[in-house]
Design a protein around this motif. Sequence first.
Motif, PDB file in Angstrom:
ATOM      1  N   VAL A   1       5.141   6.936  -0.051  1.00  0.00           N
ATOM      2  CA  VAL A   1       5.973   6.858  -0.997  1.00  0.00           C
ATOM      3  C   VAL A   1       6.253   8.016  -2.044  1.00  0.00           C
ATOM      4  CG1 VAL A   1       6.111   4.264  -1.358  1.00  0.00           C
ATOM      5  CG2 VAL A   1       4.431   5.846  -2.505  1.00  0.00           C
ATOM      6  N   THR A   2       7.368   8.417  -2.547  1.00  0.00           N
ATOM      7  CA  THR A   2       7.566   9.540  -3.401  1.00  0.00           C
ATOM      8  C   THR A   2       8.134   9.288  -4.653  1.00  0.00           C
ATOM      9  OG1 THR A   2       9.660  10.172  -2.260  1.00  0.00           O
ATOM     10  CG2 THR A   2       7.539  11.213  -1.357  1.00  0.00           C
ATOM     11  N   GLY A   3       8.088   9.859  -5.462  1.00  0.00           N
ATOM     12  CA  GLY A   3       8.747   9.672  -6.971  1.00  0.00           C
ATOM     13  C   GLY A   3       8.426   8.409  -7.512  1.00  0.00           C
ATOM     14  N   ASP A   4       9.958   7.618  -7.537  1.00  0.00           N
ATOM     15  CA  ASP A   4       9.781   6.184  -8.157  1.00  0.00           C
ATOM     16  C   ASP A   4       9.628   4.888  -7.071  1.00  0.00           C
ATOM     17  OD1 ASP A   4      10.236   6.949 -10.886  1.00  0.00           O
ATOM     18  OD2 ASP A   4      12.252   7.570 -10.493  1.00  0.00           O
ATOM     19  N   GLU A   5       9.351   5.320  -5.954  1.00  0.00           N
ATOM     20  CA  GLU A   5       9.039   4.420  -4.724  1.00  0.00           C
ATOM     21  C   GLU A   5       7.778   3.774  -5.138  1.00  0.00           C
ATOM     22  OE1 GLU A   5      11.421   6.010  -1.031  1.00  0.00           O
ATOM     23  OE2 GLU A   5       9.622   7.057  -1.598  1.00  0.00           O
ATOM     24  N   ALA A   6       7.673   2.300  -4.803  1.00  0.00           N
ATOM     25  CA  ALA A   6       6.544   1.783  -5.054  1.00  0.00           C
ATOM     26  C   ALA A   6       5.623   1.310  -3.720  1.00  0.00           C
ATOM     27  CB  ALA A   6       6.785   0.437  -5.577  1.00  0.00           C
ATOM     28  N   ALA A   7       4.487   1.774  -3.745  1.00  0.00           N
ATOM     29  CA  ALA A   7       3.715   1.392  -2.574  1.00  0.00           C
ATOM     30  C   ALA A   7       2.737  -0.001  -3.080  1.00  0.00           C
ATOM     31  CB  ALA A   7       2.720   2.571  -2.252  1.00  0.00           C
ATOM     32  N   HIS A   8       3.174  -1.189  -2.323  1.00  0.00           N
ATOM     33  CA  HIS A   8       2.417  -2.204  -2.295  1.00  0.00           C
ATOM     34  C   HIS A   8       1.212  -2.106  -1.229  1.00  0.00           C
ATOM     35  CE1 HIS A   8       5.763  -3.410  -4.949  1.00  0.00           C
ATOM     36  NE2 HIS A   8       6.351  -3.169  -4.128  1.00  0.00           N
ATOM     37  N   LEU A   9       0.023  -2.013  -1.803  1.00  0.00           N
ATOM     38  CA  LEU A   9      -1.157  -1.973  -0.804  1.00  0.00           C
ATOM     39  C   LEU A   9      -1.866  -3.011  -0.843  1.00  0.00           C
ATOM     40  CD1 LEU A   9      -1.495   1.872  -2.056  1.00  0.00           C
ATOM     41  CD2 LEU A   9      -0.629   0.748   0.389  1.00  0.00           C
ATOM     42  N   THR A  10      -2.563  -3.432   0.132  1.00  0.00           N
ATOM     43  CA  THR A  10      -3.521  -4.617   0.070  1.00  0.00           C
ATOM     44  C   THR A  10      -5.175  -4.496   0.454  1.00  0.00           C
ATOM     45  OG1 THR A  10      -3.012  -4.965   2.483  1.00  0.00           O
ATOM     46  CG2 THR A  10      -1.597  -6.198   0.867  1.00  0.00           C
ATOM     47  N   SER A  11      -5.372  -3.066   0.887  1.00  0.00           N
ATOM     48  CA  SER A  11      -6.704  -2.701   1.197  1.00  0.00           C
ATOM     49  C   SER A  11      -7.371  -1.913   0.019  1.00  0.00           C
ATOM     50  CB  SER A  11      -6.918  -2.260   2.559  1.00  0.00           C
ATOM     51  OG  SER A  11      -8.220  -2.187   2.778  1.00  0.00           O
TER      52      SER A  11
ATOM     53  N   ILE B   1       0.211   8.955   0.020  1.00  0.00           N
ATOM     54  CA  ILE B   1      -0.216   8.381   1.230  1.00  0.00           C
ATOM     55  C   ILE B   1      -1.152   7.633   1.474  1.00  0.00           C
ATOM     56  CG2 ILE B   1      -0.131   9.042   3.802  1.00  0.00           C
ATOM     57  CD1 ILE B   1       1.249  11.749   3.155  1.00  0.00           C
ATOM     58  N   ALA B   2      -0.946   6.415   2.006  1.00  0.00           N
ATOM     59  CA  ALA B   2      -2.183   5.578   2.144  1.00  0.00           C
ATOM     60  C   ALA B   2      -2.191   5.270   3.691  1.00  0.00           C
ATOM     61  CB  ALA B   2      -1.879   4.341   1.288  1.00  0.00           C
ATOM     62  N   TRP B   3      -3.719   5.237   3.950  1.00  0.00           N
ATOM     63  CA  TRP B   3      -3.961   4.783   5.450  1.00  0.00           C
ATOM     64  C   TRP B   3      -5.017   3.701   5.510  1.00  0.00           C
ATOM     65  CZ3 TRP B   3      -3.757  10.014   3.917  1.00  0.00           C
ATOM     66  CH2 TRP B   3      -3.124  10.788   4.389  1.00  0.00           C
TER      67      TRP B   3
ATOM     68  N   GLY C   1     -10.806   0.846  14.235  1.00  0.00           N
ATOM     69  CA  GLY C   1     -11.748   2.272  14.224  1.00  0.00           C
ATOM     70  C   GLY C   1     -10.936   3.458  13.824  1.00  0.00           C
ATOM     71  N   ALA C   2      -9.700   3.515  13.626  1.00  0.00           N
ATOM     72  CA  ALA C   2      -8.915   4.496  13.339  1.00  0.00           C
ATOM     73  C   ALA C   2      -7.959   4.228  12.157  1.00  0.00           C
ATOM     74  CB  ALA C   2      -7.858   4.878  14.655  1.00  0.00           C
ATOM     75  N   PHE C   3      -7.751   5.437  11.099  1.00  0.00           N
ATOM     76  CA  PHE C   3      -6.661   5.229   9.995  1.00  0.00           C
ATOM     77  C   PHE C   3      -5.380   5.172  10.720  1.00  0.00           C
ATOM     78  CE2 PHE C   3      -9.794   7.622   7.067  1.00  0.00           C
ATOM     79  CZ  PHE C   3     -10.099   6.250   6.383  1.00  0.00           C
ATOM     80  N   VAL C   4      -4.647   4.249  10.203  1.00  0.00           N
ATOM     81  CA  VAL C   4      -3.137   4.294  10.263  1.00  0.00           C
ATOM     82  C   VAL C   4      -2.299   4.034   9.028  1.00  0.00           C
ATOM     83  CG1 VAL C   4      -1.519   2.166  11.427  1.00  0.00           C
ATOM     84  CG2 VAL C   4      -3.532   2.573  12.323  1.00  0.00           C
ATOM     85  N   GLN C   5      -1.357   4.847   8.986  1.00  0.00           N
ATOM     86  CA  GLN C   5      -0.772   5.159   7.881  1.00  0.00           C
ATOM     87  C   GLN C   5       0.099   3.758   7.532  1.00  0.00           C
ATOM     88  OE1 GLN C   5       1.492   8.783   7.195  1.00  0.00           O
ATOM     89  NE2 GLN C   5       3.437   7.555   6.407  1.00  0.00           N
ATOM     90  N   VAL C   6      -0.098   3.238   6.370  1.00  0.00           N
ATOM     91  CA  VAL C   6       0.525   2.240   5.818  1.00  0.00           C
ATOM     92  C   VAL C   6       1.509   2.202   4.751  1.00  0.00           C
ATOM     93  CG1 VAL C   6      -1.534   0.391   6.593  1.00  0.00           C
ATOM     94  CG2 VAL C   6      -1.324   1.411   4.414  1.00  0.00           C
ATOM     95  N   ALA C   7       1.446   3.442   4.011  1.00  0.00           N
ATOM     96  CA  ALA C   7       2.316   3.558   3.050  1.00  0.00           C
ATOM     97  C   ALA C   7       2.747   5.145   2.922  1.00  0.00           C
ATOM     98  CB  ALA C   7       2.070   3.011   1.992  1.00  0.00           C
TER      99      ALA C   7
END
Length: 190
Positions: free
Chosen positions: A167-177, A152-154, A159-165
């Motif tokens: 993913v489980t198992g073989d799913e891919a999270a493409h993150l930018t920060s 899980i990525a926030w 000023g607040a964390f927002v969930q951006v991803a």
Amino acid sequence: MSLVEPIPTQPAVPWQPFGPLTRADLDRMPDDGHRYELIDGALLVTPAPAIRHQIIASNVNDILKRACPAELLVLFAPVDVVLATDTVLQPDLVVAAREDFGEQDLPVAPLLAVEVLSPSTRRFDLMVKFSRLEAAGCQAYWVVDPDTPSLIAWELQDGAFVQVAKVTGDEAAHLTSPYDVTVVPADLIS
């Protein structure tokens, strides 16, 4: 026979705290393989992580290092993140500008903090560290759950964390920060 009873000896104590602990107190903790953190002056001590935890953290470290721009630095725990004189955290991984690191610690919020969940730290990582890093202005926070496996990525927005991803198992999270990186939870557990 002696009329004077011997006085029982007490184990040596490095200090007698009379209030909340500070960074200076934390610096006097033993180098014994435990993780020492402070939250609002309260000491949290956790044992050295399990091997599975370290394998996952090492794999996240490898992914982050491969994509890391030269002006940033990825460091593996233990690294003290000093959010206040009475609040010092040690995320499993941190990413910050090279210039932000001091000789012994990171005296500002990281750009990214990553935690690998374990039974003894799960609540602390998901609640306390989450809120402290959010309030300090950490730009991104990730948690990896080895049991699922999942990520899980926030990201900090207004000023607040927002969930951006999530993913489980073989799913891919493409993150930018703080920079572009792709994470597949199943790849972290091998």
